[in-house]
Write a protein that holds these residues in place. Sequence first.
Motif, PDB file in Angstrom:
ATOM      1  N   THR A   1      40.981  72.527  -9.487  1.00 56.40           N
ATOM      2  CA  THR A   1      42.171  73.204  -8.978  1.00 56.40           C
ATOM      3  C   THR A   1      42.423  74.435  -9.832  1.00 56.40           C
ATOM      4  O   THR A   1      42.423  74.348 -11.062  1.00 56.40           O
ATOM      5  CB  THR A   1      43.401  72.282  -9.023  1.00 56.40           C
ATOM      6  OG1 THR A   1      43.115  71.103  -8.266  1.00 56.40           O
ATOM      7  CG2 THR A   1      44.616  72.978  -8.437  1.00 56.40           C
TER       8      THR A   1
ATOM      9  N   TYR B   1      36.847  73.135  -0.189  1.00 58.74           N
ATOM     10  CA  TYR B   1      37.112  72.958   1.240  1.00 58.74           C
ATOM     11  C   TYR B   1      36.648  71.597   1.747  1.00 58.74           C
ATOM     12  O   TYR B   1      36.748  71.314   2.943  1.00 58.74           O
ATOM     13  CB  TYR B   1      36.440  74.074   2.056  1.00 58.74           C
ATOM     14  CG  TYR B   1      37.002  75.436   1.758  1.00 58.74           C
ATOM     15  CD1 TYR B   1      38.127  75.908   2.421  1.00 58.74           C
ATOM     16  CD2 TYR B   1      36.419  76.256   0.786  1.00 58.74           C
ATOM     17  CE1 TYR B   1      38.650  77.166   2.139  1.00 58.74           C
ATOM     18  CE2 TYR B   1      36.939  77.516   0.495  1.00 58.74           C
ATOM     19  CZ  TYR B   1      38.056  77.956   1.171  1.00 58.74           C
ATOM     20  OH  TYR B   1      38.572  79.196   0.884  1.00 58.74           O
TER      21      TYR B   1
ATOM     22  N   GLN C   1      36.912  67.419   2.078  1.00 60.51           N
ATOM     23  CA  GLN C   1      38.091  66.667   2.514  1.00 60.51           C
ATOM     24  C   GLN C   1      39.104  66.458   1.396  1.00 60.51           C
ATOM     25  O   GLN C   1      40.314  66.501   1.627  1.00 60.51           O
ATOM     26  CB  GLN C   1      37.659  65.320   3.097  1.00 60.51           C
ATOM     27  CG  GLN C   1      36.936  65.449   4.436  1.00 60.51           C
ATOM     28  CD  GLN C   1      36.588  64.102   5.030  1.00 60.51           C
ATOM     29  OE1 GLN C   1      36.777  63.064   4.409  1.00 60.51           O
ATOM     30  NE2 GLN C   1      36.070  64.116   6.247  1.00 60.51           N
ATOM     31  N   ASP C   2      38.611  66.225   0.181  1.00 60.55           N
ATOM     32  CA  ASP C   2      39.531  66.034  -0.938  1.00 60.55           C
ATOM     33  C   ASP C   2      39.602  67.252  -1.844  1.00 60.55           C
ATOM     34  O   ASP C   2      40.115  67.183  -2.957  1.00 60.55           O
ATOM     35  CB  ASP C   2      39.127  64.800  -1.757  1.00 60.55           C
ATOM     36  CG  ASP C   2      37.731  64.927  -2.354  1.00 60.55           C
ATOM     37  OD1 ASP C   2      37.003  65.870  -1.975  1.00 60.55           O
ATOM     38  OD2 ASP C   2      37.367  64.092  -3.197  1.00 60.55           O
TER      39      ASP C   2
ATOM     40  N   SER D   1      40.697  71.006  -3.298  1.00 58.57           N
ATOM     41  CA  SER D   1      42.038  71.503  -3.592  1.00 58.57           C
ATOM     42  C   SER D   1      42.595  72.400  -2.489  1.00 58.57           C
ATOM     43  O   SER D   1      43.798  72.346  -2.183  1.00 58.57           O
ATOM     44  CB  SER D   1      42.032  72.259  -4.931  1.00 58.57           C
ATOM     45  OG  SER D   1      41.131  73.352  -4.890  1.00 58.57           O
ATOM     46  N   THR D   2      41.760  73.227  -1.863  1.00 57.49           N
ATOM     47  CA  THR D   2      42.259  74.080  -0.783  1.00 57.49           C
ATOM     48  C   THR D   2      42.635  73.250   0.437  1.00 57.49           C
ATOM     49  O   THR D   2      43.702  73.452   1.042  1.00 57.49           O
ATOM     50  CB  THR D   2      41.215  75.143  -0.400  1.00 57.49           C
ATOM     51  OG1 THR D   2      41.025  76.031  -1.505  1.00 57.49           O
ATOM     52  CG2 THR D   2      41.671  75.950   0.806  1.00 57.49           C
ATOM     53  N   THR D   3      41.781  72.303   0.793  1.00 61.47           N
ATOM     54  CA  THR D   3      42.096  71.434   1.931  1.00 61.47           C
ATOM     55  C   THR D   3      43.398  70.678   1.688  1.00 61.47           C
ATOM     56  O   THR D   3      44.256  70.583   2.585  1.00 61.47           O
ATOM     57  CB  THR D   3      40.952  70.443   2.178  1.00 61.47           C
ATOM     58  OG1 THR D   3      39.765  71.178   2.490  1.00 61.47           O
ATOM     59  CG2 THR D   3      41.277  69.493   3.326  1.00 61.47           C
ATOM     60  N   GLN D   4      43.583  70.173   0.484  1.00 63.99           N
ATOM     61  CA  GLN D   4      44.796  69.424   0.176  1.00 63.99           C
ATOM     62  C   GLN D   4      46.029  70.337   0.205  1.00 63.99           C
ATOM     63  O   GLN D   4      47.107  69.933   0.659  1.00 63.99           O
ATOM     64  CB  GLN D   4      44.663  68.748  -1.189  1.00 63.99           C
ATOM     65  CG  GLN D   4      43.627  67.637  -1.215  1.00 63.99           C
ATOM     66  CD  GLN D   4      43.917  66.549  -0.191  1.00 63.99           C
ATOM     67  OE1 GLN D   4      45.023  65.992  -0.146  1.00 63.99           O
ATOM     68  NE2 GLN D   4      42.945  66.250   0.670  1.00 63.99           N
ATOM     69  N   ALA D   5      45.868  71.575  -0.247  1.00 62.26           N
ATOM     70  CA  ALA D   5      46.991  72.517  -0.214  1.00 62.26           C
ATOM     71  C   ALA D   5      47.378  72.845   1.231  1.00 62.26           C
ATOM     72  O   ALA D   5      48.569  72.936   1.570  1.00 62.26           O
ATOM     73  CB  ALA D   5      46.633  73.791  -0.968  1.00 62.26           C
TER      74      ALA D   5
ATOM     75  N   LEU E   1      46.855  70.908   3.866  1.00 62.37           N
ATOM     76  CA  LEU E   1      47.465  69.704   4.426  1.00 62.37           C
ATOM     77  C   LEU E   1      48.923  69.555   3.992  1.00 62.37           C
ATOM     78  O   LEU E   1      49.770  69.071   4.756  1.00 62.37           O
ATOM     79  CB  LEU E   1      46.673  68.468   4.004  1.00 62.37           C
ATOM     80  CG  LEU E   1      45.339  68.248   4.716  1.00 62.37           C
ATOM     81  CD1 LEU E   1      44.529  67.166   4.019  1.00 62.37           C
ATOM     82  CD2 LEU E   1      45.558  67.876   6.188  1.00 62.37           C
ATOM     83  N   ALA E   2      49.211  69.980   2.760  1.00 60.77           N
ATOM     84  CA  ALA E   2      50.570  69.865   2.232  1.00 60.77           C
ATOM     85  C   ALA E   2      51.456  71.039   2.628  1.00 60.77           C
ATOM     86  O   ALA E   2      52.628  71.100   2.240  1.00 60.77           O
ATOM     87  CB  ALA E   2      50.522  69.751   0.709  1.00 60.77           C
TER      88      ALA E   2
ATOM     89  N   ALA F   1      46.839  69.818   9.913  1.00 61.32           N
ATOM     90  CA  ALA F   1      47.844  70.258   8.949  1.00 61.32           C
ATOM     91  C   ALA F   1      48.920  71.080   9.649  1.00 61.32           C
ATOM     92  O   ALA F   1      48.708  71.594  10.752  1.00 61.32           O
ATOM     93  CB  ALA F   1      47.186  71.103   7.860  1.00 61.32           C
TER      94      ALA F   1
END
Length: 288
Positions: A67, A164, A166-167, A169-173, A175-176, A236
Amino acid sequence: MRVLVAGASGVIGRQLVPLLTAVGHEVTAMSRSTGGPDMLDRAATVEAVRRAAPDVVVNMLTAIPKTLNPRRIAQDFEPTNRLRTEGTRNLIAAAPDARHIAQSVAFAYAPGEGLADEDAPLWLEAPRQFTPNMRALVDLERMTMEAGGLVLRYGHLTGPGSIYDQDGSTTQAVLAGKMPIVGGGGSVFSFTHAHDAATAVVAALDRNVTGALNVVDDTPMALSDWLPAFARKIGAPAPKRVPAFAARLAVGEFGVAYMTRLRGADNSRARLRLNWRPRHASFLDDAE
């Protein structure tokens, strides 16, 4: 051919080592996480590399955190910058007669119109937080090319283990709902799937190519286009829109520039000189 992969446990290295083995190369995989030498230790690097006696050294050395904080980009990249300078210097000193292939990036071109080819100027006047990164990239490329080697400029890495994934940092950002479109979202992103990054190395081994090549997919996209589409694809919320002046308070000058001023890259030269084609032609085709 004896091929040494430095940084073999990274996003690209994990794709590259099995490919090299599958096509018949004798591979030495080196990384600190698997007990390899510290590439910043010149004596240890020279001893390990000379023991392997490679015909080709593939330099994939990075130490990028999972991250990143745009305000701390210089600090976050300090270990990687040292690997790109001191580590590259040590690898070349350890194998002066080998061919050297090194990883660089295709999103460090100076902002401009259209897609950048390899002759376009690099972003030497980048925001202050990114200046150490640019100096390190310039040093890596210069040393590699002075050694008669090849620099592969990769786009934003996608695929297993990337930000990018599934887990990632960009994908999680996304999603959030924490990755907005800043200003007009004018940055143009050229992506590179890790498998395509690896196949470019394999292709380069069979060709006497030097200099620098953009190894990117066929579909550069403005952030204002790919980010909403990516958000829809992964279920998302739609990204918010934030004025540049407001975003600057949160992510600093580099963070705003990253979202608004990046220039995409053209892969024509890599396709021609390496006879390489990306299997993953578009980031959005692969996004889950």
